[in-house]
Design an enzyme around this catalytic site. Structure first.
Site, short mmCIF file in Angstrom:
data_model
loop_
_atom_site.label_atom_id
_atom_site.label_comp_id
_atom_site.label_asym_id
_atom_site.label_seq_id
_atom_site.Cartn_x
_atom_site.Cartn_y
_atom_site.Cartn_z
CG HIS A 193 2.18 1.80 5.55
ND1 HIS A 193 2.75 0.63 5.14
CD2 HIS A 193 3.03 2.33 6.46
CE1 HIS A 193 3.91 0.45 5.75
NE2 HIS A 193 4.11 1.48 6.57
CB CYS A 215 4.60 2.76 9.74
SG CYS A 215 5.18 4.36 9.12
#
Length: 449
Positions: free
Chosen positions: A358, A376
């Site tokens: 992201h 992440c």
């Protein structure tokens, strides 16, 4: 006709794949194996067996005298609905079955295999309940020393009794809705009722009935994730631009212990280009490949100590343009220096517990130089938006040279590709032990940042 050519038949219906000969392990009553008294002198006698669940042929043997002129005929044979094993046609008189063709009422051919000596033909699986079938035989009788063998055409009608009323075993295939997916997308099958590992015969019946056809053809196998879930994948990734058709042959099939299959909706899908995002944790960069050619290299940051990014192969599960991420969703208490509460753009999900690729504009200075996330893979907003537009569900995300725990095969996304092909095959009821259980969701969640 060769066995290979016969089994392929007309490319039509295959009631099951991988024939298992369940022969005459238990002998039938003696009077079931005789030609009826007063019958005309037969040209040939054929015995028809149906085997019940459990492996032994305890169902009565039906003996049919084939008589007549140009085409030999016999009375219609009705097989009990409890006959859940293959059907065998056995020539009881001298000669051999030079050819056997069995079709259902719609003209679709039933797959089967002849024996090496030509005296027996065995269907590849059980015949569904409530069906009507026609067996067309070429019976070759030995001639005299001066004569060639004689051939006779014969027809035999088969019926199976209707299944009793009751709940049916159905299957829901995924990915739901079909469409186009990446080359890493497994096929999923969710059963309406569990089929436990302690009933391997029922699992084999179910697995044979779940048919996957691909163009181009590739080697693949089902894997029992748990008692009600199966995944199907090929040995290697799907070839780009593959057409897949998934169908259940369970309808009216006797699975066992009074349970019959019901109708299920088929699935059709295709694969797109082979797109793979490879994150090198130690180099802090991600390279995106399309059909083997690098199309972009992106500086990234991955999980810091205590929140390491999982290693191994993952599959894109979903794309979410905006995700609200909070630290307490992964057990980080409010007020802690590690706590976060952010709205994140261009998030590509790779685990159900919340690992994404992201946009992370707050960590641009660290991207390419330091791992600072909570698990992440973070990148600039521009790069994240490009990746979001480039990948689709089923595309591959591979993490190498990292420090985190490996991605588990099941329970937190599609980690199916982390099993070797021999390991995968061991989860099949047809080729392995099929005792695999679903991996529990991983205890530590790593969603964000």
């Amino acid at each position: 006709m060769s066995s290979r050519r016969y089994v392929r038949g007309w490319g039509a219906l295959s009631l099951a794949v991988g024939a298992v000969l369940v022969g005459t392990a238990a002998q039938p009553p003696a009077d079931q194996d005789k030609v009826p008294t007063g019958a005309p002198d037969p040209t040939a006698v054929v015995a028809v067996d149906g085997c019940v669940t459990g492996g032994l042929c305890s169902a009565p043997r039906h003996t049919v005298a084939l008589t007549g002129g140009r085409t030999l005929r016999g009375h219609t044979v009705t097989l009990d609905a409890q006959a859940a094993g293959p059907v065998t046609l056995l020539l009881r008189t001298s000669g051999r079955l030079a050819d056997v063709t069995v079709t259902d009422r719609r003209g679709r051919r039933v797959a089967g295999t002849p024996s090496a000596d030509g005296t027996r033909w065995t269907s590849a699986g059980a015949l569904p309940a409530g069906g009507r079938y026609t067996a067309r035989l070429v019976v070759e009788r030995p001639g005299t020393a001066a004569e060639a063998p004689r051939r006779h055409l014969a027809r035999l009608d088969l019926r199976t009794t209707a299944a009793p009323a009751g709940e049916r075993l159905t299957v829901t295939f995924g990915p739901e809705g079909g469409g186009t997916y990446g080359v890493g997308q497994p096929i999923t099958a969710e059963l309406s009722r569990p089929v436990p590992a302690k009933d391997p015969a029922a699992r084999r019946i179910v697995e044979r009935a779940l048919q996957v056809r691909s163009e181009p053809r590739v080697e693949g196998s089902w894997h029992w994730v748990d008692s009600a879930t199966l995944h199907y994948r090929p040995r290697d990734y799907w070839p780009p631009r593959t057409r897949l058709r998934v169908h259940s042959g369970l309808d009216a099939l006797h699975v066992g212990t009074g349970l019959y299959g019901g109708p299920s909706r088929p699935l059709s899908l295709t694969t797109g280009d082979r797109v793979e995002a490879v994150t090198d944790v130690s180099a802090l960069k991600m390279t995106v490949f399309r059909d083997g050619r690098a199309i972009r290299t992106i500086p990234v940051t991955t999980g810091k100590a205590g929140y390491r990014t999982r290693g191994g192969i993952k599959v894109v599960l979903a794309k979410e343009p905006l995700v609200h991420m909070r630290g307490d969703s992964i057990g980080i208490a409010r007020g802690s220096r590690d706590y976060f509460d952010l709205k994140v753009r261009w998030a590509t999900r790779v685990t159900w517990s919340g690992e994404y690729l992201h946009a992370a504009p707050w960590s641009v200075d660290a991207q390419g130089s330091e791992n600072v996330s909570h698990g992440c893979t973070g990148m600039s907003t521009e790069d994240a938006a490009w990746l979001f537009r480039t990948v689709r569900e089923g595309d591959l995300v591979r993490v190498v040279n990292g420090y985190g725990e490996p991605m588990t095969p099941f329970g937190n996304g599609f980690g199916d590709w982390n099993l070797s092909w021999p390991e995968w095959r061991r989860g099949s009821a047809l080729t392995g032990q099929a005792t695999a259980g679903a991996a529990a969701p991983e205890g530590s969640l790593h969603p964000v940042l």
